[in-house]
Design a protein around this motif. Structure first.
Motif, PDB file in Angstrom:
ATOM      1  N   LEU A 114       0.809  -1.134  -0.101  1.00 32.65           N
ATOM      2  CA  LEU A 114       0.005  -0.028   0.011  1.00 32.65           C
ATOM      3  C   LEU A 114       0.911   1.107   0.210  1.00 32.65           C
ATOM      4  O   LEU A 114       1.819   1.044   0.606  1.00 32.65           O
ATOM      5  N   ARG A 116       1.025   5.139   0.397  1.00 35.53           N
ATOM      6  CA  ARG A 116       0.510   6.346   1.059  1.00 35.53           C
ATOM      7  C   ARG A 116       0.482   7.899   0.391  1.00 35.53           C
ATOM      8  O   ARG A 116       1.807   8.259   0.272  1.00 35.53           O
ATOM      9  N   TYR A 117      -0.468   8.267   0.090  1.00 35.09           N
ATOM     10  CA  TYR A 117      -0.426   9.429  -0.555  1.00 35.09           C
ATOM     11  C   TYR A 117      -1.302  10.516   0.278  1.00 35.09           C
ATOM     12  O   TYR A 117      -2.577  10.336   0.493  1.00 35.09           O
ATOM     13  N   ALA A 120      -4.625   8.970   1.520  1.00 26.87           N
ATOM     14  CA  ALA A 120      -5.262   8.014   0.977  1.00 26.87           C
ATOM     15  C   ALA A 120      -3.930   7.024   0.634  1.00 26.87           C
ATOM     16  O   ALA A 120      -3.042   7.345   0.754  1.00 26.87           O
ATOM     17  N   GLN A 122      -2.828   3.719  -2.017  1.00 20.69           N
ATOM     18  CA  GLN A 122      -2.799   3.101  -3.457  1.00 20.69           C
ATOM     19  C   GLN A 122      -2.439   1.961  -3.324  1.00 20.69           C
ATOM     20  O   GLN A 122      -1.029   1.688  -2.813  1.00 20.69           O
ATOM     21  N   VAL A 123      -2.798   0.757  -4.011  1.00 18.29           N
ATOM     22  CA  VAL A 123      -2.407  -0.347  -4.062  1.00 18.29           C
ATOM     23  C   VAL A 123      -1.239  -0.324  -5.202  1.00 18.29           C
ATOM     24  O   VAL A 123      -1.422   0.094  -6.142  1.00 18.29           O
ATOM     25  N   GLY A 124       0.089  -0.906  -4.898  1.00 15.65           N
ATOM     26  CA  GLY A 124       1.005  -0.858  -5.881  1.00 15.65           C
ATOM     27  C   GLY A 124       1.918  -1.971  -5.527  1.00 15.65           C
ATOM     28  O   GLY A 124       1.847  -3.066  -4.796  1.00 15.65           O
ATOM     29  N   LEU A 139       2.777   1.878  -9.891  1.00 15.62           N
ATOM     30  CA  LEU A 139       1.081   2.341  -9.564  1.00 15.62           C
ATOM     31  C   LEU A 139       0.392   1.573 -10.513  1.00 15.62           C
ATOM     32  O   LEU A 139       0.390   2.324 -11.843  1.00 15.62           O
ATOM     33  N   GLY A 148       0.269   1.802 -16.245  1.00 17.12           N
ATOM     34  CA  GLY A 148       0.258   2.631 -14.977  1.00 17.12           C
ATOM     35  C   GLY A 148       1.231   3.345 -14.856  1.00 17.12           C
ATOM     36  O   GLY A 148       1.980   3.986 -15.929  1.00 17.12           O
ATOM     37  N   LEU A 172      -6.919  -6.160  -8.183  1.00 14.51           N
ATOM     38  CA  LEU A 172      -7.365  -4.791  -8.980  1.00 14.51           C
ATOM     39  C   LEU A 172      -8.164  -5.179 -10.063  1.00 14.51           C
ATOM     40  O   LEU A 172      -9.188  -4.115 -10.370  1.00 14.51           O
ATOM     41  N   GLY A 176     -11.053  -3.344  -6.425  1.00 17.07           N
ATOM     42  CA  GLY A 176     -11.044  -3.277  -5.070  1.00 17.07           C
ATOM     43  C   GLY A 176     -12.373  -3.881  -4.391  1.00 17.07           C
ATOM     44  O   GLY A 176     -12.282  -3.910  -2.936  1.00 17.07           O
TER      45      GLY A 176
END
Length: 191
Positions: A114, A116-117, A120, A122-124, A139, A148, A172, A176
């Motif tokens: 995961l 973190r931004y 939020a 994002q899965v990556g 990403l 991506g 993905l 989700g």
């Protein structure tokens, strides 16, 4: 997107079927004359040729597997991957997926995480650890991860997932849906 997902799913299946069909046709041409020359009462020559061809392909695959385990074959594979296949952007992700499916995931490949931004996640995938507490991350898009973007992130913003590459790609593909159980512990750890 459903059409593209179907195409992405069908291409490897169709290629496998075509490859097996071509290999079987070649094997039948090679084994056919031997099968016709052998007196097999109650068994047609066509059946004997097909059965002999299938047996020959199984033996060939077994022998190829033995050769693939040799040190020189591994060296050749590594050289091919480093000099040719690594130039194709999706190769690393495809290789990680294939290795995850057969249970051969190794350190140093795409690692699900995961990312973190601000507020939020994002899965990556972590692609490579860099000096100075940074990492190169991929990403992926959803539902297809073959496109991506690439970013460099601080390690402190990366939360490893306890999922395999195939499990992460499945997450993905479903956009989700059903991610709660798989991601809740990682989200809590990343706060």
């Amino acid at each position: 997107m459903t059409i593209i997902g179907g195409i992405v799913f069908l291409i490897p299946v169709v290629l496998t079927v075509v490859l097996v069909e071509k290999a079987l046709a070649i094997a039948i041409r090679l084994v056919g004359p031997v099968a016709q020359a052998m007196p097999l009462p109650g068994i047609s020559a066509a059946f004997a040729a097909t059965a002999g061809s299938v047996a020959a392909l199984v033996v060939l695959c077994f022998a190829a597997g033995l050769v693939a385990r040799s040190r020189s074959a591994r060296r050749l594979t590594t050289t091919l991957e480093e000099r040719v296949l690594a130039r194709f952007p999706a190769y690393g992700l495809i290789k990680s997926t294939a290795e995850g499916v057969v249970g051969r995931e190794r350190e140093g490949q795409f690692t699900p995480a995961l990312l973190r931004y601000d507020d939020a996640f994002q899965v990556g995938f972590v692609v490579e650890r860099l000096a100075g507490g940074f990492a190169t991350v991929y990403l992926p898009g959803a539902p297809t991860a073959m496109s991506g973007s690439v970013a460099v992130m601080e390690e402190s913003r990366i939360v490893p997932l306890s999922l395999t590459v195939p499990q992460t790609l499945a997450l993905l593909r479903t956009l989700g849906a059903g991610a709660g159980e798989a991601l809740s512990a990682a989200v809590a750890a990343g706060r």
